[in-house]
Design an enzyme around this catalytic site. Structure first.
Site, mmCIF file in Angstrom:
data_model
loop_
_atom_site.group_PDB
_atom_site.id
_atom_site.type_symbol
_atom_site.label_atom_id
_atom_site.label_comp_id
_atom_site.label_asym_id
_atom_site.label_seq_id
_atom_site.Cartn_x
_atom_site.Cartn_y
_atom_site.Cartn_z
ATOM 1 N N GLU A 21 8.890 -30.902 -39.178
ATOM 2 C CA GLU A 21 10.018 -30.844 -40.114
ATOM 3 C C GLU A 21 10.329 -32.233 -40.672
ATOM 4 O O GLU A 21 10.609 -32.408 -41.854
ATOM 5 C CB GLU A 21 11.242 -30.248 -39.424
ATOM 6 C CG GLU A 21 11.023 -28.789 -39.049
ATOM 7 C CD GLU A 21 12.304 -28.027 -38.730
ATOM 8 O OE1 GLU A 21 13.364 -28.660 -38.650
ATOM 9 O OE2 GLU A 21 12.223 -26.800 -38.573
ATOM 10 N N GLN A 48 18.077 -21.142 -27.871
ATOM 11 C CA GLN A 48 18.281 -19.767 -27.415
ATOM 12 C C GLN A 48 18.163 -19.662 -25.893
ATOM 13 O O GLN A 48 18.915 -18.925 -25.253
ATOM 14 C CB GLN A 48 17.271 -18.826 -28.079
ATOM 15 C CG GLN A 48 17.757 -18.247 -29.390
ATOM 16 C CD GLN A 48 19.099 -17.539 -29.265
ATOM 17 O OE1 GLN A 48 19.371 -16.830 -28.305
ATOM 18 N NE2 GLN A 48 19.958 -17.752 -30.234
#
Ligand SMILES: Cc1cc2nc3c(=O)[nH]c(=O)nc-3n(C[C@H](O)[C@H](O)[C@H](O)COP(=O)(O)OP(=O)(O)OC[C@H]3O[C@@H](n4cnc5c(N)ncnc54)[C@H](O)[C@@H]3O)c2cc1C
Length: 336
Positions: A74, A221
């Site tokens: 990214e 998560q």
């Protein structure tokens, strides 16, 4: 004294025995590191504008990212896009469009935790963007002005470390069995062996999910789900239901995503894998929905739309000129 203790100290950057590299190649774990990386990067463009020596200018316009996990991928995409599309008009002498962004990975593919198909897709997207990706090439030295890889010196004043993490130093002080990366080996209910009242969760915990046979990944998560599980377990026990521990923790994989600059991304949800604009829109939608508060969501949505349409990044602040102080060294570790 405590009735229950939950340890969630997270992770720190792993330099694989070369802690001295941190000075020249900071990671992205702390906000202070991220703002330093941004300032150093923007300052490099400014210096390149004034630099008469061509080699020096090239070193200021070369950005090396070590490690091609989601953060490295990214970052590489974002820096290349910044140099090519966003800031060229701010400079007259330095041609920022010629800035080199080099992503170096010791393994054989980018996004190693993703499916090979997504890795190949992300690699294609990075190369289309103009990022130089070097696979199977471990960095062997990090210096003030670059790195060594396969005996070759690559000059750069902007080396960024995204090559791996290990559990926070706190875990090594506990005197309990540790797993890979110094993570605390926990029982299926996230507690520590012989200490039913102490739990370790998130990036600092090592738990192989009995259902999938795979370790719970060090992603948000995993941390969120473990946190909720332990909270419910403690609540149940406080309400007089000790059998709450019978149901082991299971990780529910909701999918993985990584962006590669503007309009490009890879997404994996269950068996579905896709890339391109649709994946990027899915990434945007997800990241907006997880923001706290309607006002924040709306503000970010408008800000991103503005950046997308006008190719402008709002704040290019140079706020930090010195790297943040390194954290205290980890105490000697007692491995399992
Ligand atoms: C740049 C970057 C991008 C990421 N992007 C994603 C992404 O897109 N999606 C995703 O799922 N995950 C992403 N992650 C990973 C995700 O951030 C972590 O998996 C998640 O934050 C782990 O949560 P945690 O609660 O275990 O630890 P953390 O969120 O790291 O929190 C731990 C906290 O404990 C504090 N602490 C440490 N030691 C002590 C101590 N001794 N005493 C008191 N406090 C202490 C730390 O300072 C920190 O604030 C990213 C991580 C990074 C660095």
């Amino acid at each position: 004294p405590y009735d229950y203790l939950i340890l969630a100290p997270g992770a720190v950057d792993e330099y694989f025995g070369h802690e001295e590299w941190r000075r020249f190649a900071p990671g992205m774990k702390e906000v202070e590191e991220a703002t330093f990386i941004r300032s150093r990067l923007l300052r490099s463009f400014e210096i390149a504008e004034l630099e008469a020596d061509e080699n020096e200018r090239a070193a200021h316009l070369t950005f090396i990212i070590v490690g091609a996990g989601p953060t490295g991928v990214e970052l590489a995409g974002a820096i290349k896009e910044l140099a090519v599309d966003v800031i060229p008009r701010d400079f007259r002498v330095a041609d920022t469009r010629r800035a080199r962004v080099v992503l170096i990975e010791a393994g054989t593919r980018v996004l190693p935790a993703f499916h090979a198909e997504s890795s190949a897709r992300a690699l294609g997207q990075l190369r289309t963007l103009g990022v130089e990706v070097r696979l199977g090439e471990p960095v062997t030295q990090v210096l003030a002005d670059g790195v060594e890889v396969r005996g070759e010196r690559l000059r750069s004043y902007n080396v960024i470390w995204t090559a791996g993490v290990r559990a926070a130093p706190l875990t090594a002080t506990l005197g309990v069995p540790l797993g890979p990366g110094g993570r605390v080996r926990v029982l299926p209910d996230c507690s520590i062996a012989d200490h039913r009242e102490v739990f370790a969760i998130g990036d600092a915990a090592y738990l192989v999910d009995a259902a999938s046979g795979r370790p719970v990944p060090g992603v948000s998560q995993g941390a969120l789900q473990m946190g909720r599980y332990v909270a419910r377990l403690i609540e149940a026990e406080l309400n007089g239901a000790p059998s709450a521990r019978v149901a082991a923790f299971h990780y529910h994989d909701k999918g993985s995503m990584a962006t590669v600059g503007k309009s490009r991304a890879v997404v994996e949800i269950g068996r579905a894998r896709f890339g391109g604009l649709l994946a990027w829109l899915a990434w945007m939608a997800l990241h907006i929905t997880v923001l706290i508060g309607f006002r924040n969501r709306l503000a970010v949505l408008f800000s991103w739309l503005y950046s997308y349409v006008f190719f402008r990044r709002g704040s290019r602040l140079i706020t930090r000129v010195a790297p943040p102080e390194p954290a205290a060294p980890a105490p000697t570790e007692r491995a399992s």
